[in-house]
Design a protein around this motif. Structure first.
Motif, PDB file in Angstrom:
ATOM      1  N   ALA A   1       0.830  -1.202   0.000  1.00 17.87           N
ATOM      2  CA  ALA A   1       0.000   0.000   0.000  1.00 17.87           C
ATOM      3  C   ALA A   1       0.865   1.254   0.000  1.00 17.87           C
ATOM      4  CB  ALA A   1      -0.932  -0.003   1.212  1.00 17.87           C
ATOM      5  N   CYS A   2       1.904   1.257   0.825  1.00 11.49           N
ATOM      6  CA  CYS A   2       2.800   2.413   0.876  1.00 11.49           C
ATOM      7  C   CYS A   2       3.540   2.591  -0.443  1.00 11.49           C
ATOM      8  CB  CYS A   2       3.799   2.259   2.026  1.00 11.49           C
ATOM      9  SG  CYS A   2       3.080   2.435   3.672  1.00 11.49           S
ATOM     10  N   SER A   3       3.958   1.485  -1.048  1.00 15.55           N
ATOM     11  CA  SER A   3       4.688   1.553  -2.300  1.00 15.55           C
ATOM     12  C   SER A   3       3.820   2.127  -3.418  1.00 15.55           C
ATOM     13  CB  SER A   3       5.194   0.152  -2.681  1.00 15.55           C
ATOM     14  OG  SER A   3       5.872   0.180  -3.915  1.00 15.55           O
TER      15      SER A   3
ATOM     16  N   LEU B   1       7.286   3.323   5.782  1.00 18.99           N
ATOM     17  CA  LEU B   1       7.272   4.708   5.318  1.00 18.99           C
ATOM     18  C   LEU B   1       8.662   5.135   4.837  1.00 18.99           C
ATOM     19  CD1 LEU B   1       5.116   6.321   8.161  1.00 18.99           C
ATOM     20  CD2 LEU B   1       4.433   6.057   5.768  1.00 18.99           C
ATOM     21  N   SER B   2       9.674   4.784   5.619  1.00 19.70           N
ATOM     22  CA  SER B   2      11.039   5.201   5.292  1.00 19.70           C
ATOM     23  C   SER B   2      11.534   4.552   4.005  1.00 19.70           C
ATOM     24  CB  SER B   2      11.973   4.849   6.451  1.00 19.70           C
ATOM     25  OG  SER B   2      13.312   5.130   6.128  1.00 19.70           O
TER      26      SER B   2
ATOM     27  N   ALA C   1       4.991   9.954   2.137  1.00 15.98           N
ATOM     28  CA  ALA C   1       4.716  10.971   3.154  1.00 15.98           C
ATOM     29  C   ALA C   1       3.731  10.397   4.169  1.00 15.98           C
ATOM     30  CB  ALA C   1       4.135  12.221   2.501  1.00 15.98           C
ATOM     31  N   ALA C   2       4.075  10.471   5.447  1.00 17.02           N
ATOM     32  CA  ALA C   2       3.276   9.840   6.507  1.00 17.02           C
ATOM     33  C   ALA C   2       1.799  10.250   6.494  1.00 17.02           C
ATOM     34  CB  ALA C   2       3.893  10.131   7.870  1.00 17.02           C
TER      35      ALA C   2
ATOM     36  N   GLY D   1       3.254  10.512  12.319  1.00 22.11           N
ATOM     37  CA  GLY D   1       2.568  11.429  11.419  1.00 22.11           C
ATOM     38  C   GLY D   1       1.457  10.801  10.607  1.00 22.11           C
ATOM     39  N   VAL D   2       1.177   9.501  10.848  1.00 19.36           N
ATOM     40  CA  VAL D   2       0.102   8.829  10.103  1.00 19.36           C
ATOM     41  C   VAL D   2      -1.251   9.179  10.712  1.00 19.36           C
ATOM     42  CG1 VAL D   2       1.654   6.924   9.515  1.00 19.36           C
ATOM     43  CG2 VAL D   2       0.180   6.739  11.535  1.00 19.36           C
ATOM     44  N   GLY D   3      -2.315   8.945   9.938  1.00 19.81           N
ATOM     45  CA  GLY D   3      -3.654   9.106  10.461  1.00 19.81           C
ATOM     46  C   GLY D   3      -4.109   7.840  11.156  1.00 19.81           C
TER      47      GLY D   3
END
Length: 222
Positions: A33-35, A71-72, A77-78, A108-110
């Motif tokens: 999902a992040c990718s 994330l890193s 972006a978080a 910083g994520v929701g």
């Protein structure tokens, strides 16, 4: 299945939970999902993606590190990542949940509380949890037209969220009547087939392009 039929999450997720496979599956989903969200971000199509955390995942001691690393390593972006836990998971051990949620929120994520209305939330904890969004359980949305109590619960959750400065998402919205009710009740966002069925990432990219052409802000990805 061997015949090509799709196995629904309602079937395989409980089994994966029971045998412990839900943790590696969840980590794979988080990274994928992040990718994909990072690809959209780089293409000028920033869309917040929502990822559900199962009860077993939420209890893993390295959850913070797993989210931080995803994330890193992807560069996302978080604020474009939203993590969802169900109300029942959040309230199974409220003090522990509060600690874990604060750790995650520091990245910083929701944070969203999923299936809201089906558990037994203490308003005191709800006020102190570092969350951004209440997701109204689809069972209430489905029965609002025929059950005045369900309609009242939906309105009450929206009013409660507004008072706590939280956003609202109605789940399982399938009909124009449900959509009209939620608009009248000032629900912030909806999730369900009333706006579109689940699609592959490539089709989601087209939808994001259409959304940008229309002015943006209509599409999120779960």
């Amino acid at each position: 299945r061997p015949d090509g039929a799709v196995v629904s999450p309602g079937v395989f997720v409980p089994i994966a939970e029971e045998c412990g496979l839900i943790v590696p599956i969840g980590r794979w989903v988080l990274r994928e999902a992040c990718s994909k969200a990072r690809e959209w971000q780089k293409a000028g199509l920033p869309a917040r993606v929502s990822v559900n955390l199962s009860a077993r995942e939420f209890g893993q001691p390295d959850l913070y590190l797993a989210v931080r690393d995803a994330l890193s390593e992807t560069g996302l972006a978080a604020p474009l990542l939203d993590l969802e836990i169900t109300e029942r998971v959040a309230m199974s051990s409220p003090d522990v949940s509060q600690f874990v949620l604060r750790e995650l929120r520091s990245l910083g994520v929701g944070i969203s509380v999923d299936d809201f209305g089906t558990g037994y939330s203490s308003l005191a904890y709800l006020r102190s949890f570092p969350i951004d969004t209440l997701k109204i359980d689809g069972s209430f949305v489905k029965s609002m037209a025929s059950d005045a109590s369900s309609a009242a619960i939906v309105r009450s959750v929206i009013d409660l969220a507004r008072a706590l400065k939280l956003a609202t998402v109605a789940e399982g919205v399938e009909t124009p009547e449900q959509l009209a009710f939620l608009r009248q009740a000032s629900c912030d966002r909806i999730q369900g087939w009333a706006t579109g069925r689940a699609v592959p990432a490539e089709e989601a990219t087209r939808l994001l392009l259409d959304d940008r052409a229309a002015g943006g802000g209509r599409v999120a990805v779960a």
